[in-house]
Design a protein around this motif. Structure first.
Motif, PDB file in Angstrom:
ATOM      1  N   SER A  67      25.548  40.359  48.802  1.00 43.13           N
ATOM      2  CA  SER A  67      26.256  40.481  47.521  1.00 43.13           C
ATOM      3  C   SER A  67      26.533  41.933  47.177  1.00 43.13           C
ATOM      4  CB  SER A  67      25.448  39.827  46.388  1.00 43.13           C
ATOM      5  OG  SER A  67      25.392  38.427  46.547  1.00 43.13           O
ATOM      6  N   LEU A  68      25.572  42.789  47.457  1.00 41.52           N
ATOM      7  CA  LEU A  68      25.738  44.218  47.185  1.00 41.52           C
ATOM      8  C   LEU A  68      26.805  44.811  48.105  1.00 41.52           C
ATOM      9  CD1 LEU A  68      24.859  46.634  45.553  1.00 41.52           C
ATOM     10  CD2 LEU A  68      22.899  46.931  47.080  1.00 41.52           C
ATOM     11  N   VAL A  69      26.818  44.371  49.361  1.00 40.32           N
ATOM     12  CA  VAL A  69      27.838  44.836  50.300  1.00 40.32           C
ATOM     13  C   VAL A  69      29.224  44.365  49.853  1.00 40.32           C
ATOM     14  CG1 VAL A  69      28.692  44.645  52.680  1.00 40.32           C
ATOM     15  CG2 VAL A  69      26.241  44.911  52.259  1.00 40.32           C
ATOM     16  N   LYS A  70      29.293  43.105  49.451  1.00 47.50           N
ATOM     17  CA  LYS A  70      30.573  42.492  49.076  1.00 47.50           C
ATOM     18  C   LYS A  70      31.257  43.237  47.936  1.00 47.50           C
ATOM     19  CE  LYS A  70      30.488  38.043  48.560  1.00 47.50           C
ATOM     20  NZ  LYS A  70      30.211  36.720  47.945  1.00 47.50           N
ATOM     21  N   PHE A  71      30.481  43.618  46.925  1.00 44.50           N
ATOM     22  CA  PHE A  71      31.070  44.243  45.744  1.00 44.50           C
ATOM     23  C   PHE A  71      30.982  45.773  45.746  1.00 44.50           C
ATOM     24  CE2 PHE A  71      29.919  39.933  44.211  1.00 44.50           C
ATOM     25  CZ  PHE A  71      31.210  39.500  43.916  1.00 44.50           C
ATOM     26  N   SER A  72      30.681  46.349  46.907  1.00 48.68           N
ATOM     27  CA  SER A  72      30.601  47.809  47.001  1.00 48.68           C
ATOM     28  C   SER A  72      31.826  48.426  47.666  1.00 48.68           C
ATOM     29  CB  SER A  72      29.348  48.230  47.789  1.00 48.68           C
ATOM     30  OG  SER A  72      28.176  47.865  47.089  1.00 48.68           O
ATOM     31  N   GLY A  73      32.677  47.605  48.244  1.00 48.91           N
ATOM     32  CA  GLY A  73      33.827  48.123  48.976  1.00 48.91           C
ATOM     33  C   GLY A  73      35.020  48.411  48.085  1.00 48.91           C
ATOM     34  N   LEU A  74      36.071  48.927  48.711  1.00 37.28           N
ATOM     35  CA  LEU A  74      37.298  49.247  47.976  1.00 37.28           C
ATOM     36  C   LEU A  74      38.022  47.993  47.501  1.00 37.28           C
ATOM     37  CD1 LEU A  74      38.669  52.107  50.280  1.00 37.28           C
ATOM     38  CD2 LEU A  74      37.524  52.356  48.065  1.00 37.28           C
ATOM     39  N   ASN A  75      37.692  46.857  48.115  1.00 37.69           N
ATOM     40  CA  ASN A  75      38.349  45.604  47.741  1.00 37.69           C
ATOM     41  C   ASN A  75      37.475  44.745  46.840  1.00 37.69           C
ATOM     42  OD1 ASN A  75      36.436  45.015  49.684  1.00 37.69           O
ATOM     43  ND2 ASN A  75      37.624  43.337  50.585  1.00 37.69           N
ATOM     44  N   SER A  76      36.585  45.376  46.051  1.00 38.35           N
ATOM     45  CA  SER A  76      35.650  44.616  45.209  1.00 38.35           C
ATOM     46  C   SER A  76      36.360  43.751  44.177  1.00 38.35           C
ATOM     47  CB  SER A  76      34.667  45.566  44.515  1.00 38.35           C
ATOM     48  OG  SER A  76      35.356  46.533  43.733  1.00 38.35           O
ATOM     49  N   ALA A  77      37.508  44.218  43.671  1.00 38.72           N
ATOM     50  CA  ALA A  77      38.256  43.423  42.692  1.00 38.72           C
ATOM     51  C   ALA A  77      38.772  42.138  43.342  1.00 38.72           C
ATOM     52  CB  ALA A  77      39.427  44.237  42.129  1.00 38.72           C
ATOM     53  N   ALA A  78      39.269  42.256  44.569  1.00 38.58           N
ATOM     54  CA  ALA A  78      39.743  41.073  45.300  1.00 38.58           C
ATOM     55  C   ALA A  78      38.577  40.143  45.627  1.00 38.58           C
ATOM     56  CB  ALA A  78      40.451  41.510  46.584  1.00 38.58           C
ATOM     57  N   GLN A  79      37.418  40.734  45.949  1.00 40.55           N
ATOM     58  CA  GLN A  79      36.229  39.926  46.232  1.00 40.55           C
ATOM     59  C   GLN A  79      35.797  39.150  44.995  1.00 40.55           C
ATOM     60  OE1 GLN A  79      34.717  39.242  48.944  1.00 40.55           O
ATOM     61  NE2 GLN A  79      35.242  40.824  50.424  1.00 40.55           N
ATOM     62  N   LEU A  80      35.884  39.786  43.822  1.00 43.09           N
ATOM     63  CA  LEU A  80      35.521  39.115  42.574  1.00 43.09           C
ATOM     64  C   LEU A  80      36.479  37.960  42.291  1.00 43.09           C
ATOM     65  CD1 LEU A  80      33.838  38.893  40.002  1.00 43.09           C
ATOM     66  CD2 LEU A  80      35.341  40.605  38.950  1.00 43.09           C
ATOM     67  N   LYS A  81      37.757  38.194  42.520  1.00 40.57           N
ATOM     68  CA  LYS A  81      38.755  37.135  42.307  1.00 40.57           C
ATOM     69  C   LYS A  81      38.489  35.953  43.229  1.00 40.57           C
ATOM     70  CE  LYS A  81      43.763  36.340  42.124  1.00 40.57           C
ATOM     71  NZ  LYS A  81      45.103  36.962  42.318  1.00 40.57           N
ATOM     72  N   SER A  82      38.201  36.244  44.485  1.00 40.80           N
ATOM     73  CA  SER A  82      37.903  35.195  45.458  1.00 40.80           C
ATOM     74  C   SER A  82      36.621  34.457  45.087  1.00 40.80           C
ATOM     75  CB  SER A  82      37.769  35.812  46.857  1.00 40.80           C
ATOM     76  OG  SER A  82      37.353  34.857  47.796  1.00 40.80           O
ATOM     77  N   TYR A  83      35.619  35.215  44.644  1.00 42.47           N
ATOM     78  CA  TYR A  83      34.324  34.635  44.265  1.00 42.47           C
ATOM     79  C   TYR A  83      34.483  33.686  43.082  1.00 42.47           C
ATOM     80  CZ  TYR A  83      29.270  34.536  43.306  1.00 42.47           C
ATOM     81  OH  TYR A  83      27.967  34.157  43.107  1.00 42.47           O
ATOM     82  N   SER A  84      35.245  34.121  42.071  1.00 42.12           N
ATOM     83  CA  SER A  84      35.447  33.274  40.881  1.00 42.12           C
ATOM     84  C   SER A  84      36.259  32.023  41.224  1.00 42.12           C
ATOM     85  CB  SER A  84      36.145  34.080  39.773  1.00 42.12           C
ATOM     86  OG  SER A  84      37.404  34.547  40.209  1.00 42.12           O
ATOM     87  N   SER A  85      37.214  32.160  42.139  1.00 41.42           N
ATOM     88  CA  SER A  85      38.005  30.991  42.561  1.00 41.42           C
ATOM     89  C   SER A  85      37.131  29.977  43.286  1.00 41.42           C
ATOM     90  CB  SER A  85      39.161  31.432  43.476  1.00 41.42           C
ATOM     91  OG  SER A  85      40.054  32.271  42.791  1.00 41.42           O
TER      92      SER A  85
END
Length: 335
Positions: A67-85
């Motif tokens: 989870s920390l890796v997922k939201f630490s990158g430059l694409n964290s906003a896209a990861q959040l969108k994907s996670y919420s979907s």
């Protein structure tokens, strides 16, 4: 008679000598093949033991939580969108009546400032909390369980407490950048101090362990993200787009990153030496008297005295009685 005169060798003795040399070379070649075969057998045994150890959960885990890796990158906003979907789809299949409520929450989060990096991670935690309250269930791989996955049932850990407290504080002030900045600066210093103490205890006080290494690596990664988020909040609070201000923040974070890379290298050297002392390969040759068949069998055990876990396998026939030094297994594990 150059050969005979100079070296005292006749044609017959030359043939005999040449034959002996050939046989000697052939013997060395055969021995080389046997050694090569032994090495291959040893590698096969080590590979098999490693896979068994992996299946038994014996391979040390000192990595950074997903989870920390997922939201630490430059694409964290896209990861959040994907996670919420993904959360929305999952809830729709299990509790369709609650989808409207979750949809409203997602709409609210769309307007949260600085929803990247740790901001994105905190929002994912808040979404997990909403899901748990609506569907009354919780997934073990959710962001909400990140701290528990890293620290387990640790009774006393300042690093865990600081990370936990920061996630809670940032959630409270997710819409207030100024307050979020104050909390970030306060808890960042606290976490930094705790990481220094833990590192020194591992390096200089003989307190090395897999658990401590995992705490440090995740704490250091989290701390770096706090520094990044702090810089982001400062730029937002001061309404600054000045290249000089941005470069100052980048330099500051880069300096700490360099320190952590140096510290990680030192810790990994110490940890590698520590694990070499805890992992052992035990070979037990079982007598024919104890077996229904007439062949010998060899039992191999991988034993880790730190975790008190072991994995075993038995071989008979051509693969039996191949000694496997612990260092060979350990090197294979690290490769």
């Amino acid at each position: 008679m150059l050969i005979g005169g100079s070296w005292g060798l006749s044609s017959a003795s030359l043939k005999e000598h040449s034959g002996t040399r050939f046989l000697g070379s052939h013997a060395m070649l055969t021995m080389g093949n046997r050694n090569s075969k032994k090495e291959k057998e040893k590698e096969h045994i080590v590979s098999m033991m490693f896979n068994l150890a992996k299946q038994s959960g014996m391979i040390p885990d000192i990595g950074i939580d997903e989870s920390l890796v997922k939201f630490s990158g430059l694409n964290s906003a896209a990861q959040l969108k994907s996670y919420s979907s993904d959360l929305l789809r999952d809830l729709e299949g299990k509790a369709p009546d609650y989808v409207t409520n979750l949809g409203s929450a997602l709409t609210t989060f769309k307007h949260v400032p600085n929803a990247v990096g740790l901001g994105a991670l905190v929002i994912s935690v808040m979404l997990d909390l909403i899901i748990r309250s609506l569907a009354e269930e919780q997934h073990s791989d959710s962001t909400l369980n990140m701290v528990r996955r890293v620290f387990g049932e640790e009774k006393a850990s300042g690093i865990r407490d600081s990370m936990d407290e920061y996630i809670k504080r940032l959630s409270m002030h997710v819409n207030d950048p100024l307050k979020a900045l104050e909390e970030t600066e306060c808890l960042e210093k606290q976490l930094s101090d705790q990481l220094t103490r833990l590192r020194n205890s591992m390096l200089h006080e003989d307190q090395m362990s897999t658990r401590s290494m995992k705490h440090w690596t995740n704490g250091a990664a989290f701390h770096l993200q706090m520094l990044v988020h702090s810089a982001r909040l400062k730029m937002a609070v001061n309404n600054s787009s000045c290249e000089m201000d941005l470069q100052g923040h980048v330099t500051s974070v880069s300096t700490v990153t360099d320190f952590y890379q140096k510290h990680l290298h030192e810790l990994l050297e110490k940890y590698t030496s520590y694990k070499r002392s805890t992992i052992s390969i035990i070979m037990i040759v079982v007598s024919r008297l104890l077996l229904p068949c007439s062949r010998l069998a060899t039992i191999y055990l991988v034993w880790d005295r730190e975790t008190e876990l072991y994995a075993e396998t038995s071989l008979s026939g051509s693969r039996r009685c191949q000694e496997v030094p612990s260092d060979v297994y350990f090197d294979y594990m690290l490769s």
